[in-house]
Motif scaffolding. Structure first.
Motif, short mmCIF file in Angstrom:
data_model
loop_
_atom_site.label_atom_id
_atom_site.label_comp_id
_atom_site.label_asym_id
_atom_site.label_seq_id
_atom_site.Cartn_x
_atom_site.Cartn_y
_atom_site.Cartn_z
N ALA A 95 0.83 -1.20 0.00
CA ALA A 95 0.00 0.00 0.00
C ALA A 95 0.87 1.26 0.00
N ASN A 96 0.43 2.26 -0.74
CA ASN A 96 1.11 3.56 -0.79
C ASN A 96 2.56 3.46 -1.24
N SER A 97 2.81 2.53 -2.16
CA SER A 97 4.18 2.31 -2.62
C SER A 97 4.79 3.57 -3.23
N GLU A 98 3.96 4.38 -3.89
CA GLU A 98 4.47 5.58 -4.56
C GLU A 98 5.06 6.60 -3.60
N SER A 99 4.73 6.48 -2.33
CA SER A 99 5.23 7.45 -1.34
C SER A 99 6.60 7.06 -0.78
N PHE A 100 7.09 5.87 -1.12
CA PHE A 100 8.36 5.40 -0.58
C PHE A 100 9.51 5.68 -1.55
N GLU A 101 10.67 5.97 -0.99
CA GLU A 101 11.88 6.00 -1.80
C GLU A 101 12.14 4.59 -2.34
N ASP A 102 12.84 4.52 -3.46
CA ASP A 102 13.05 3.23 -4.12
C ASP A 102 13.69 2.20 -3.17
N GLU A 103 14.63 2.65 -2.38
CA GLU A 103 15.32 1.72 -1.48
C GLU A 103 14.41 1.21 -0.37
N ASN A 104 13.32 1.93 -0.10
CA ASN A 104 12.39 1.50 0.95
C ASN A 104 11.19 0.71 0.41
N LYS A 105 11.12 0.57 -0.91
CA LYS A 105 10.04 -0.22 -1.49
C LYS A 105 10.35 -1.71 -1.36
N LEU A 106 9.30 -2.54 -1.48
CA LEU A 106 9.51 -3.98 -1.49
C LEU A 106 10.47 -4.35 -2.62
N HIS A 107 11.23 -5.39 -2.40
CA HIS A 107 12.14 -5.91 -3.42
C HIS A 107 11.79 -7.38 -3.69
N TYR A 108 11.82 -7.76 -4.95
CA TYR A 108 11.41 -9.13 -5.32
C TYR A 108 12.40 -9.73 -6.31
N TYR A 109 12.40 -11.06 -6.34
CA TYR A 109 13.32 -11.79 -7.22
C TYR A 109 12.78 -13.21 -7.39
N VAL A 110 12.79 -13.71 -8.63
CA VAL A 110 12.40 -15.09 -8.92
C VAL A 110 13.63 -15.84 -9.38
N ASN A 111 14.01 -16.89 -8.66
CA ASN A 111 15.22 -17.63 -9.04
C ASN A 111 14.90 -18.72 -10.06
N ASP A 112 15.93 -19.43 -10.49
CA ASP A 112 15.77 -20.45 -11.53
C ASP A 112 14.96 -21.64 -11.06
N SER A 113 14.82 -21.80 -9.75
CA SER A 113 14.04 -22.93 -9.21
C SER A 113 12.57 -22.60 -9.04
#
Length: 318
Positions: A95-113
């Protein structure tokens, strides 16, 4: 019974020490890779750390479910919601992602598995966490309802956040929170569900094979079916189990909390071993008492073991 009475005081002291140690261990090692938090301050010398940080992207995202089979969430504060929706993508949003600095936003990653990792924020070294006050953020992960069974392994860990899982099916579900309650509702068939909190209750409605619940300050409630095994421990809180059918093994221990298990009348037989210091035992099924601490109903096929220090034990009919 006399053995339990003679060791009750020692066990209370040991459990108290364990609670303190457990809080420390969970705070330091709650996340998979050397991440530790206390309130708004990180005391781990690596700061916020997780593997493959350079491969992560930030912000809300829509992902195809075709190559995702596992979900791994690490969150600090706010809330975590994992549920389903009518769309055809996996939605990862805060929620309210636009109000966060980039470094404070959620971070995601999908690995090869096929594991989707969701982290609270960007990697931070120890010095960059000094004076940093992490925001309280509400995470939502929504899986297509017509693909709700794609997840094999679901793991969610939080420091100061409630975790809520609804209408999701996974082979294994592991939920952990330091300060926050855990709720799992309408969970489909699974092999195993585990939930652990330091300060917060656990409430699960599911059909599964095995259950492992543990809390040091909070009530535990399970409503549904566990065919193989139920393990549950509570230091300061009651444990309530409501079963739709038979279960092979039950092992429940509490300190300063009652134990209640409700069974259907066609549950089959069970043998209940019960030990309590400063507490009573009551069973609504007609049992044969083999000794002071064991009650047998019907053929005694299921194995129940209950232990309490300052708490009653009740086996009820549904």
């Amino acid at each position: 019974m006399h053995i339990l009475k003679n060791t009750a005081v020692a066990r209370i002291i040991i459990y108290s020490v364990v609670v303190i140690l457990l809080i420390g261990v969970l705070l330091v090692g709650l996340f998979t890779d050397k991440i530790g938090f206390f309130g708004n301050f990180s005391f781990d010398f690596s700061g916020i750390s997780y593997k493959n940080a350079d491969l992560y992207k930030s912000g809300n995202v829509e992902l195809s479910p075709d190559k995702i089979s596992n979900l791994n969430i690490n969150w600090i504060s706010g809330s975590v919601k994992i549920s389903t929706h009518a769309g055809d993508k996996i939605l990862v949003t805060e929620a309210n992602s636009e109000s966060f600095e980039d470094e404070n936003k959620l971070h995601y990653y999908v690995n090869d598995s096929g594991t989707l990792y969701v982290q609270f924020a960007a990697l931070r070294n120890f010095f960059s966490t000094i004076g940093w006050k992490e925001p309280s953020k509400n995470l939502s992960v929504l899986i297509p309802e017509n693909r709700s069974d794609i997840i094999k392994s679901l793991k969610a860990k939080a420091v100061s956040a409630d975790i809520w899982v609804d209408k999701v099916t996974a082979q294994t579900i592991e939920l952990e929170a330091v300060s926050g309650k855990i709720t799992a509702e309408s969970i489909g068939e699974s092999d195993r569900i585990s939930a652990q909190t330091v300060s917060g209750g656990i409430n699960v409605n599911a059909r599964t094979g095995k259950i492992d619940f543990e809390t040091t300050s909070g009530d535990i409630r399970f409503d549904g079916q566990a065919t193989d095994r139920i393990n549950s421990e509570s230091v300061s809180g009651k444990v309530e189990i409501y079963l739709a059918d038979t279960v092979d093994k039950v092992n429940i221990e509490t300190i300063s909390g009652s134990i209640s298990i409700a069974l259907s009348e066609n549950c089959g037989g069970f043998k209940a071993r019960h030990e309590s210091v400063s507490g009573s035992f009551r069973c609504e099924f007609p049992t044969t008492e083999t000794d002071d601490d064991e009650s047998v109903y019907s053929d005694g096929s299921a194995d129940f073991r209950f232990e309490t220090v300052s708490g009653s034990i009740t086996i009820k009919k549904k």
